[in-house]
Design a protein around this motif. Structure first.
Motif, short mmCIF file in Angstrom:
data_model
loop_
_atom_site.label_atom_id
_atom_site.label_comp_id
_atom_site.label_asym_id
_atom_site.label_seq_id
_atom_site.Cartn_x
_atom_site.Cartn_y
_atom_site.Cartn_z
N ASN A 114 -149.53 3.11 69.24
CA ASN A 114 -148.22 3.77 69.27
C ASN A 114 -147.50 3.77 67.93
OD1 ASN A 114 -148.14 4.66 71.97
ND2 ASN A 114 -147.76 2.57 72.63
N THR A 115 -148.01 3.05 66.96
CA THR A 115 -147.43 3.08 65.62
C THR A 115 -147.96 4.32 64.91
OG1 THR A 115 -147.30 0.67 65.55
CG2 THR A 115 -147.21 1.82 63.44
N PRO A 116 -147.08 5.17 64.41
CA PRO A 116 -147.54 6.38 63.72
C PRO A 116 -148.46 6.04 62.53
CG PRO A 116 -145.19 6.51 64.15
CD PRO A 116 -145.62 5.10 64.47
N VAL A 117 -149.44 6.88 62.29
CA VAL A 117 -150.36 6.67 61.18
C VAL A 117 -149.57 6.59 59.88
CG1 VAL A 117 -152.26 7.69 59.85
CG2 VAL A 117 -152.30 7.75 62.35
N GLY A 118 -149.85 5.57 59.09
CA GLY A 118 -149.17 5.35 57.82
C GLY A 118 -147.97 4.43 57.93
N ALA A 119 -147.53 4.14 59.16
CA ALA A 119 -146.35 3.30 59.37
C ALA A 119 -146.77 1.85 59.64
CB ALA A 119 -145.53 3.83 60.53
N THR A 120 -145.82 0.95 59.44
CA THR A 120 -146.01 -0.47 59.71
C THR A 120 -145.15 -0.85 60.90
OG1 THR A 120 -146.39 -0.89 57.36
CG2 THR A 120 -145.83 -2.79 58.73
N SER A 121 -145.73 -1.54 61.86
CA SER A 121 -144.99 -1.96 63.04
C SER A 121 -144.06 -3.12 62.70
CB SER A 121 -145.95 -2.41 64.15
OG SER A 121 -146.47 -3.70 63.87
N ALA A 122 -143.10 -3.35 63.56
CA ALA A 122 -142.29 -4.56 63.49
C ALA A 122 -143.16 -5.72 63.99
CB ALA A 122 -141.06 -4.40 64.38
N PRO A 123 -142.81 -6.94 63.64
CA PRO A 123 -143.56 -8.08 64.18
C PRO A 123 -143.48 -8.12 65.70
CG PRO A 123 -142.21 -8.78 62.33
CD PRO A 123 -141.79 -7.38 62.67
N PHE A 124 -144.56 -8.57 66.33
CA PHE A 124 -144.60 -8.69 67.78
C PHE A 124 -145.53 -9.84 68.15
CE2 PHE A 124 -148.08 -5.98 66.56
CZ PHE A 124 -149.13 -6.33 67.41
N LYS A 125 -145.42 -10.28 69.40
CA LYS A 125 -146.22 -11.41 69.88
C LYS A 125 -147.32 -10.92 70.82
CE LYS A 125 -146.10 -15.90 71.88
NZ LYS A 125 -145.51 -16.97 72.54
N SER A 126 -148.49 -11.53 70.68
CA SER A 126 -149.60 -11.29 71.61
C SER A 126 -150.12 -12.65 72.06
CB SER A 126 -150.73 -10.51 70.92
OG SER A 126 -151.52 -11.37 70.12
N THR A 127 -151.18 -12.63 72.83
CA THR A 127 -151.78 -13.89 73.29
C THR A 127 -152.40 -14.68 72.14
OG1 THR A 127 -153.82 -12.73 73.80
CG2 THR A 127 -152.25 -13.03 75.61
N HIS A 128 -152.62 -14.03 70.99
CA HIS A 128 -153.26 -14.69 69.85
C HIS A 128 -152.26 -15.21 68.82
CE1 HIS A 128 -157.17 -13.46 71.29
NE2 HIS A 128 -156.68 -12.25 71.47
N GLY A 129 -151.01 -14.83 68.95
CA GLY A 129 -150.00 -15.25 67.98
C GLY A 129 -149.06 -14.10 67.67
N TYR A 130 -148.54 -14.10 66.44
CA TYR A 130 -147.60 -13.08 66.00
C TYR A 130 -148.29 -12.16 65.00
CZ TYR A 130 -144.19 -16.10 68.18
OH TYR A 130 -143.49 -16.85 69.09
N HIS A 131 -148.02 -10.88 65.12
CA HIS A 131 -148.67 -9.87 64.29
C HIS A 131 -147.66 -8.87 63.76
CE1 HIS A 131 -152.60 -10.38 66.59
NE2 HIS A 131 -151.74 -10.65 67.54
N PHE A 132 -148.09 -8.11 62.78
CA PHE A 132 -147.58 -6.77 62.49
C PHE A 132 -148.77 -5.97 62.01
CE2 PHE A 132 -146.20 -9.32 58.79
CZ PHE A 132 -146.82 -8.67 57.74
N ILE A 133 -148.66 -4.65 62.17
CA ILE A 133 -149.81 -3.76 61.98
C ILE A 133 -149.45 -2.63 61.04
CG2 ILE A 133 -151.23 -2.03 63.16
CD1 ILE A 133 -151.01 -3.71 65.69
N LEU A 134 -150.39 -2.24 60.20
CA LEU A 134 -150.32 -0.99 59.45
C LEU A 134 -151.33 -0.05 60.09
CD1 LEU A 134 -149.56 0.88 57.06
CD2 LEU A 134 -151.38 -0.24 55.75
N SER A 135 -150.86 1.02 60.71
CA SER A 135 -151.75 2.00 61.33
C SER A 135 -152.32 2.89 60.23
CB SER A 135 -150.97 2.84 62.35
OG SER A 135 -151.79 3.84 62.88
N GLU A 136 -153.65 2.95 60.16
CA GLU A 136 -154.29 3.72 59.10
C GLU A 136 -154.94 5.02 59.54
OE1 GLU A 136 -155.42 1.30 55.38
OE2 GLU A 136 -156.64 0.53 57.03
N GLY A 137 -155.25 5.15 60.82
CA GLY A 137 -155.88 6.41 61.24
C GLY A 137 -156.17 6.46 62.71
N ARG A 138 -156.38 7.68 63.19
CA ARG A 138 -156.76 7.92 64.59
C ARG A 138 -157.75 9.08 64.62
NH1 ARG A 138 -152.30 6.07 65.02
NH2 ARG A 138 -151.22 4.92 66.54
N LYS A 139 -158.61 9.05 65.59
CA LYS A 139 -159.48 10.18 65.85
C LYS A 139 -159.95 10.13 67.29
CE LYS A 139 -163.53 7.93 63.73
NZ LYS A 139 -164.48 8.04 62.63
N ASN A 140 -160.26 11.29 67.84
CA ASN A 140 -160.74 11.37 69.22
C ASN A 140 -162.24 11.31 69.26
OD1 ASN A 140 -158.27 11.48 70.43
ND2 ASN A 140 -158.16 13.71 70.30
#
Length: 140
Positions: A114-140
């Motif tokens: 859900n993070t637009p390609v090229g954008a960086t997400s806000a920090p968030f929590k998962s079962t593995h810890g805390y993350h933030f993501i840089l979305s680099e690409g999508r394809k079908n």
């Protein structure tokens, strides 16, 4: 590694805040197996066990780019990942390569797709810890 770096880095549309749960890119909500809308994504991420450490890493990106409404250059994101991430991918600048929808756990998958390609997400929590993501690409 073997992926094209075709991240859409041209022009930020005045959205300095990054999506951590919005669905601006129209990603499919389907849960089929390798169905047309399921697609693949590629991202970089930073993973930390402690929220204070992820916030410290994210602050670097905020002060350098995000507070100005700019996109974080992948090379700069990679430096932060190498310095802060506790995931083995940190040694590769946080690069997760291409992964199909359904491979990553709950919150991580939702933010990654859900993070637009090229954008960086806000920090968030998962079962593995805390993350933030840089979305680099999508394809079908």
């Amino acid at each position: 590694m073997g992926k094209d770096s075709k991240s859409k880095d041209s022009g930020s549309k005045g959205k300095g805040k990054q999506a951590a749960g919005g669905s601006e890119d129209g990603a499919s909500k389907g849960k089929g197996k390798a169905g047309k809308g399921d697609g693949l994504g590629t991202s970089r991420h930073v993973l930390c066990e402690k929220q204070s450490k992820i916030n410290e890493a994210y602050k670097i990106l905020q002060e350098g780019w995000l507070n100005n409404g700019d996109k974080v250059p992948p090379a700069e994101f990679a430096k932060v990942a190498a310095a802060y991430s506790e995931c083995p991918s940190g040694k590769k600048g946080g690069d997760l390569g291409w992964f199909p929808r359904g491979k990553m756990a709950g919150p991580f998958q939702e933010v990654a797709f859900n993070t637009p390609v090229g954008a960086t997400s806000a920090p968030f929590k998962s079962t593995h810890g805390y993350h933030f993501i840089l979305s680099e690409g999508r394809k079908n």
